[in-house]
Design a protein around this motif. Structure first.
Motif, PDB file in Angstrom:
ATOM      1  N   GLY A 102       0.816  -1.200   0.000  1.00  0.00           N
ATOM      2  CA  GLY A 102       0.000   0.000   0.000  1.00  0.00           C
ATOM      3  C   GLY A 102       0.856   1.260   0.000  1.00  0.00           C
ATOM      4  N   LYS A 103       0.201   2.377  -0.157  1.00  0.00           N
ATOM      5  CA  LYS A 103       0.862   3.676  -0.207  1.00  0.00           C
ATOM      6  C   LYS A 103       1.725   3.923   1.034  1.00  0.00           C
ATOM      7  N   SER A 104       1.204   3.636   2.200  1.00  0.00           N
ATOM      8  CA  SER A 104       1.936   3.920   3.443  1.00  0.00           C
ATOM      9  C   SER A 104       3.238   3.131   3.547  1.00  0.00           C
ATOM     10  N   ALA A 105       3.261   1.923   3.013  1.00  0.00           N
ATOM     11  CA  ALA A 105       4.485   1.111   3.061  1.00  0.00           C
ATOM     12  C   ALA A 105       5.595   1.756   2.236  1.00  0.00           C
ATOM     13  N   PHE A 106       5.251   2.298   1.075  1.00  0.00           N
ATOM     14  CA  PHE A 106       6.256   2.958   0.247  1.00  0.00           C
ATOM     15  C   PHE A 106       6.719   4.270   0.874  1.00  0.00           C
ATOM     16  N   ILE A 107       5.805   4.984   1.494  1.00  0.00           N
ATOM     17  CA  ILE A 107       6.171   6.258   2.125  1.00  0.00           C
ATOM     18  C   ILE A 107       7.117   6.030   3.293  1.00  0.00           C
ATOM     19  N   ARG A 108       6.942   4.931   4.019  1.00  0.00           N
ATOM     20  CA  ARG A 108       7.811   4.618   5.166  1.00  0.00           C
ATOM     21  C   ARG A 108       9.116   3.942   4.773  1.00  0.00           C
ATOM     22  N   ALA A 109       9.210   3.426   3.555  1.00  0.00           N
ATOM     23  CA  ALA A 109      10.400   2.678   3.136  1.00  0.00           C
ATOM     24  C   ALA A 109      11.608   3.618   3.008  1.00  0.00           C
TER      25      ALA A 109
ATOM     26  N   TYR B  88      12.793   5.014  -0.429  1.00  0.00           N
ATOM     27  CA  TYR B  88      11.965   6.029  -1.090  1.00  0.00           C
ATOM     28  C   TYR B  88      11.911   7.332  -0.294  1.00  0.00           C
ATOM     29  N   ALA B  89      12.804   7.507   0.668  1.00  0.00           N
ATOM     30  CA  ALA B  89      12.786   8.683   1.533  1.00  0.00           C
ATOM     31  C   ALA B  89      12.850   9.989   0.747  1.00  0.00           C
ATOM     32  N   LYS B  90      13.678  10.035  -0.289  1.00  0.00           N
ATOM     33  CA  LYS B  90      13.831  11.276  -1.051  1.00  0.00           C
ATOM     34  C   LYS B  90      12.633  11.572  -1.941  1.00  0.00           C
ATOM     35  N   ASP B  91      11.752  10.599  -2.130  1.00  0.00           N
ATOM     36  CA  ASP B  91      10.592  10.769  -3.011  1.00  0.00           C
ATOM     37  C   ASP B  91       9.265  10.726  -2.253  1.00  0.00           C
ATOM     38  N   ARG B  92       9.301  10.917  -0.953  1.00  0.00           N
ATOM     39  CA  ARG B  92       8.077  10.798  -0.153  1.00  0.00           C
ATOM     40  C   ARG B  92       6.989  11.771  -0.582  1.00  0.00           C
ATOM     41  N   LEU B  93       7.355  12.994  -0.869  1.00  0.00           N
ATOM     42  CA  LEU B  93       6.361  13.984  -1.276  1.00  0.00           C
ATOM     43  C   LEU B  93       5.691  13.574  -2.586  1.00  0.00           C
ATOM     44  N   LEU B  94       6.490  13.119  -3.546  1.00  0.00           N
ATOM     45  CA  LEU B  94       5.921  12.647  -4.815  1.00  0.00           C
ATOM     46  C   LEU B  94       5.006  11.442  -4.600  1.00  0.00           C
ATOM     47  N   LEU B  95       5.418  10.521  -3.744  1.00  0.00           N
ATOM     48  CA  LEU B  95       4.594   9.342  -3.476  1.00  0.00           C
ATOM     49  C   LEU B  95       3.263   9.730  -2.855  1.00  0.00           C
ATOM     50  N   GLU B  96       3.263  10.745  -2.000  1.00  0.00           N
ATOM     51  CA  GLU B  96       2.018  11.228  -1.402  1.00  0.00           C
ATOM     52  C   GLU B  96       1.033  11.658  -2.478  1.00  0.00           C
TER      53      GLU B  96
ATOM     54  N   THR C 240      -2.985  -0.983  -4.213  1.00  0.00           N
ATOM     55  CA  THR C 240      -1.685  -1.544  -3.870  1.00  0.00           C
ATOM     56  C   THR C 240      -0.809  -1.510  -5.111  1.00  0.00           C
ATOM     57  N   TYR C 241       0.489  -1.475  -4.903  1.00  0.00           N
ATOM     58  CA  TYR C 241       1.444  -1.325  -5.990  1.00  0.00           C
ATOM     59  C   TYR C 241       2.612  -2.271  -5.800  1.00  0.00           C
ATOM     60  N   SER C 242       3.201  -2.687  -6.909  1.00  0.00           N
ATOM     61  CA  SER C 242       4.449  -3.443  -6.844  1.00  0.00           C
ATOM     62  C   SER C 242       5.588  -2.428  -6.867  1.00  0.00           C
ATOM     63  N   LYS C 243       6.759  -2.861  -6.478  1.00  0.00           N
ATOM     64  CA  LYS C 243       7.924  -1.980  -6.488  1.00  0.00           C
ATOM     65  C   LYS C 243       8.187  -1.469  -7.911  1.00  0.00           C
TER      66      LYS C 243
END
Length: 60
Positions: free
Chosen positions: A15-22, A25-33, A41-44
């Motif tokens: 889910g979205k929250s898993a990618f945001i916490r990974a 992906y720290a440098k892309d958190r804003l884009l992921l939001e 749900t998404y694959s890597k």
């Protein structure tokens, strides 16, 4: 029996929250939001593709 074991496993989806916490992906958190939907749900590979497409867009 052996044919079943040889099948490729389904891709792992998160889910979205898993990618945001990974951490990766720290440098892309804003884009992921903005890009990811809370209800999907998404694959890597899908997330990496979405990010690269977004970053390749021209600024208007």
């Amino acid at each position: 029996m052996l044919a079943r074991q040889a099948e490729t496993p389904k891709e792992i989806r998160y889910g979205k929250s898993a990618f945001i916490r990974a951490p990766e992906y720290a440098k892309d958190r804003l884009l992921l939001e903005v890009l990811l939907d809370n209800t999907k749900t998404y694959s890597k590979e899908e997330v990496d593709s979405l990010l690269s497409e977004w970053k390749a867009k021209e600024v208007q």
